[in-house]
Enzyme design. Structure first.
Site, PDB file in Angstrom:
ATOM      1  N   SER A  33      64.944  56.481 -42.343  1.00 12.62           N
ATOM      2  CA  SER A  33      64.523  57.420 -41.548  1.00 12.62           C
ATOM      3  C   SER A  33      65.581  58.012 -40.564  1.00 12.62           C
ATOM      4  O   SER A  33      66.702  58.049 -40.951  1.00 12.62           O
ATOM      5  CB  SER A  33      63.314  57.118 -40.512  1.00 12.62           C
ATOM      6  N   ASN A  34      65.186  58.714 -39.515  1.00 11.12           N
ATOM      7  CA  ASN A  34      66.282  59.423 -38.911  1.00 11.12           C
ATOM      8  C   ASN A  34      65.978  59.332 -37.230  1.00 11.12           C
ATOM      9  O   ASN A  34      64.650  58.891 -37.102  1.00 11.12           O
ATOM     10  CB  ASN A  34      66.757  60.781 -39.242  1.00 11.12           C
ATOM     11  N   HIS A  35      66.468  60.003 -36.386  1.00  6.01           N
ATOM     12  CA  HIS A  35      66.394  59.645 -35.068  1.00  6.01           C
ATOM     13  C   HIS A  35      65.703  60.930 -34.453  1.00  6.01           C
ATOM     14  O   HIS A  35      65.505  61.042 -32.995  1.00  6.01           O
ATOM     15  CB  HIS A  35      67.686  59.544 -34.247  1.00  6.01           C
TER      16      HIS A  35
END
Ligand code: CTP
Ligand code: CA
Length: 225
Positions: A33-35
């Site tokens: 995923s990512n932030h």
């Protein structure tokens, strides 16, 4: 308290917004995923609803509650987000892609939790995810389509190229190399790019910016219902 944003510039317009990250499963307990915090997309959903729109917010996993008067659909993967978008976009007037969609996903998802092997390294093969906003922009009855371009360098030229490549009516460019704006922060500073104009808005809170964006988008729509 009276609504401070009650001039109804999107009265009766149907708006679909994607927000937050996507999660791409590796196995039952792991993902890529990512932030992305989802703050910009949620702020846009709130501002659009305050401006009189009927809003559907398609959200990846975030720590935010649904804004008032917004229909929220929670999703995990990019494929789920695309399915929800295609389902929601019928008869919609405006589509805003504020999600940070994972560009790739693991080629296969293990049904069992992966075990640590003896080797010092492991490989996970990734395959490209569908491009949600480009898919929406290619529909025969396409809504007014607005994307984001978060870039660290050559911001405006990458954004212009993205707008053309994805057939977007507008792209909102922001420089994520500057600390305190954009990705996962509370403020943002953007430039709006259409086929005819480039407008830079001053740095402000995502909430304030969302309202300014809604005001900028409204005149581009065919007619208020
Ligand atoms: N987007 C999308 N589906 C994807 C990837 C991106 O809908 N699979 C949308 C984003 O929500 C955003 C716009 O496309 O509105 C631009 O996203 P970005 O990640 O900047 O574009 P990419 O084409 O993935 O290019 P890059 O290589 O810079 O990541
Ligand atoms: Ca990307």
């Amino acid at each position: 308290i009276a609504n401070q944003f009650d001039y109804d510039v999107l009265n009766g317009q149907r708006v679909v917004i994607t927000a937050g990250p996507t999660r791409e499963a590796i196995d039952p307990v792991r993902f890529i995923s990512n932030h992305s915090s989802g703050k910009m997309g949620y702020a846009l959903a709130e501002a659009a609803a305050d401006a009189g729109a009927e809003v559907t917010l398609i959200s990846g996993p975030v720590n935010l509650s649904a804004p008032a008067h917004v229909k929220r659909i929670m999703v995990e993967s990019a494929q789920d987000m695309l399915d929800a978008a295609l389902h929601s976009v019928e008869n919609c007037d405006v589509f805003i892609g504020a999600a940070a969609v994972a560009d790739y996903r693991p080629e296969s998802v293990s049904t069992n939790k992966l075990k640590k092997g003896k080797e010092a390294s492991m490989d996970i093969r990734l395959v490209k995810n569908p491009d949600i906003i480009a898919t929406i922009a290619a529909l025969p009855n396409k809504p007014f389509t607005i994307g984001f371009a978060a870039e660290t360098n050559d911001v405006l030229s990458y954004a212009r190229e993205k707008r053309l490549r994805k057939q977007l009516d507008m792209i909102i460019a922001n420089d994520v190399s500057i600390a305190g704006i954009g990705f996962n922060s509370d403020e943002n500073q953007v430039t709006l790019i259409t086929s005819t104009d480039e407008i830079s808005l001053p740095q402000t809170s995502k909430r304030q910016l969302a309202r300014q964006l809604i005001e900028q988008i409204a005149p581009h729509l065919p007619t208020t219902r």
